[in-house]
Design a protein around this motif. Structure first.
Motif, mmCIF file in Angstrom:
data_model
loop_
_atom_site.group_PDB
_atom_site.id
_atom_site.type_symbol
_atom_site.label_atom_id
_atom_site.label_comp_id
_atom_site.label_asym_id
_atom_site.label_seq_id
_atom_site.Cartn_x
_atom_site.Cartn_y
_atom_site.Cartn_z
ATOM 1 N N TYR A 147 0.855 -1.192 0.000
ATOM 2 C CA TYR A 147 0.000 0.000 0.000
ATOM 3 C C TYR A 147 0.891 1.242 0.000
ATOM 4 O O TYR A 147 1.710 1.435 0.897
ATOM 5 N N LEU B 47 -4.186 2.963 4.518
ATOM 6 C CA LEU B 47 -5.546 2.511 4.252
ATOM 7 C C LEU B 47 -6.282 2.168 5.547
ATOM 8 O O LEU B 47 -5.806 1.350 6.343
ATOM 9 N N TYR C 297 -0.497 -0.279 5.759
ATOM 10 C CA TYR C 297 0.464 0.649 5.152
ATOM 11 C C TYR C 297 1.704 -0.133 4.734
ATOM 12 O O TYR C 297 2.133 -1.068 5.403
ATOM 13 N N SER D 204 3.454 -4.974 3.503
ATOM 14 C CA SER D 204 2.713 -3.969 4.261
ATOM 15 C C SER D 204 2.314 -4.547 5.609
ATOM 16 O O SER D 204 2.087 -5.756 5.736
ATOM 17 N N HIS E 159 -9.564 -5.575 -0.871
ATOM 18 C CA HIS E 159 -8.424 -4.720 -0.537
ATOM 19 C C HIS E 159 -7.084 -5.446 -0.667
ATOM 20 O O HIS E 159 -6.040 -4.806 -0.802
#
Length: 405
Positions: free
Chosen positions: A171, A175, A191, A198, A233
């Protein structure tokens, strides 16, 4: 002086670096093997880098080179869309940070002893030949427990459940993603922290946790369920946990907010998570730990023997307790906001993003969410109007001056 730091985390290692620079004889003892840590990536911001550059330029340069810069903050509420907000910061693998600090400490002559722990019930300092012991041994600090009558620690246990995971999905912005399950809402704090990974923290209420069966599932089954819930996601990337028995449960936790009335007693002083914790939702843990080390180094500058320790440690305690007060307040409000998510989650996504962004405000608990959002909008418009008026007035004054001349 002879100084021993118990704990090879950021606070203990960085204190060792700074105190070795002053000429002290420093040893770091760590119960884990070299190269073993808990957690994935940690976040920080430019002010910390500025402090590190001032305190120890060589390690600061390495940390800056290894840092992963993320830009922006995305708030995604399932079924309502995504809002992007301006933001930015840095993250770094916790292990990479520790490697940099360990190497720097060793370069300065610090002795590092791994796989050396103290068994509960032992005389903790009996085998530590030191004038000063820095207890940087984490939130479960054995030294703090042994000195509890003098240090007066208190712990406030949160209600939400969370688990610290990672993913190979990278990412580039921070988020916050909220997904609805059959048992309630779950959300992630995600992140990037290097080119391949991440951090992916999952949080939910205890009712949702139990309702989904996460209290009974093994690690592999839990990760598979979370991968399905956050599939949109993760884009097909897996969730990664610390090595464990796949049949054992994931290490779900409830956040423990630690506060100590005193940070030192005799020849022992606390630093980092041994002295204080602030909820991970404000991302300040590493910054505060390194700040402790910097303040301790500053307080001990010029102290050459044990006679000077009491005044120096009192100065350190006063400085850091005052410095932590705003972070403690923000962390408390942020954690409570997330524990009270149902109060805010039904707003539209733009309003929700505003409320999430402002979750550290003490006003939120006392105003209806929609009223708070409208008040913020009015305040921002008024602030913008004042800025425009101020700029216009300055231009008018400048024009009058030029005309008069």
């Amino acid at each position: 002086m002879r100084i021993t730091s118990v704990g090879g985390g950021p606070a203990g290692l960085y204190a060792a670096v700074l105190l070795a620079q002053q000429g002290h004889d420093v040893t770091v003892v760590e119960r884990n093997p070299a190269g073993v840590t808990h957690g994935w990536g940690v976040v920080f911001w430019e002010p910390l880098l500025a402090s590190l550059r001032e305190s120890d330029p060589p390690s600061a340069a390495q940390i800056a080179d290894a840092a992963f810069a993320w830009n922006g903050q995305d708030v995604d509420v399932e079924g309502r869309g995504r809002v992007a907000r301006p933001s930015g910061g840095y993250s770094i693998s916790r292990q990479r940070l520790l490697d940099i600090l360990t190497a720097r400490a060793q370069e300065l002559g610090v002795r590092t002893e791994f796989e050396r722990g103290v068994a509960p019930g032992d005389d903790l300092d009996a085998d530590l030949d030191a004038d000063l012991v820095i207890a940087a041994d984490g939130v479960g600090s054995a030294h703090r427990r042994a000195l509890a009558d003098d240090l007066a620690p208190t712990v406030d246990v949160g209600t939400n459940k969370y688990v610290w995971l990672a993913t190979t999905k990278v990412y580039t912005s921070f988020l916050f993603a909220f997904v609805r399950s059959s048992a309630g809402w779950l959300w992630c704090h995600a992140y990037g922290y290097d080119a391949d990974h991440s951090t992916f923290i999952v949080e939910c209420s205890p009712e949702t946790w139990r309702g989904l069966g996460l209290d009974r599932m093994g690690a592999a089954e839990s990760r598979e369920l979370l991968e399905r819930l956050f599939a949109r996601h993760l884009d097909g990337h897996p969730l990664v946990g610390l090595p464990t028995d796949p049949e054992a449960p994931l290490p779900w936790l409830e956040f423990r907010t630690l506060h100590c009335e005193r940070w030192w007693c005799g020849r022992t002083v606390l630093a980092g998570d041994a002295a204080h914790t602030t909820h991970f939702a404000i991302g300040s843990g590493t910054t505060l730990a390194l700040g402790d080390a910097i303040a301790l180094g500053r307080a001990l500058a010029g102290v050459t023997d044990a006679a000077g320790l009491p005044a120096a440690l009192e100065q350190y305690q006063a400085e850091r307790q005052a410095a932590l007060a705003p972070s403690r307040r923000d962390a408390r409000n942020s954690a409570r906001w997330l524990e009270d998510l149902e109060r805010y989650i039904d707003t539209d996504v733009d309003s929700f993003a505003t409320l999430l962004h402002r979750r550290c405000s003490s006003l939120l608990a006392h105003l209806p969410p929609t009223i708070y959002v409208k008040a913020r909008e009015v305040a921002e418009r008024s602030g913008a109007a004042r800025r425009v008026w101020s700029q216009a007035s300055a231009l008018r004054r400048s024009a009058l001056v030029r005309r008069g001349s």
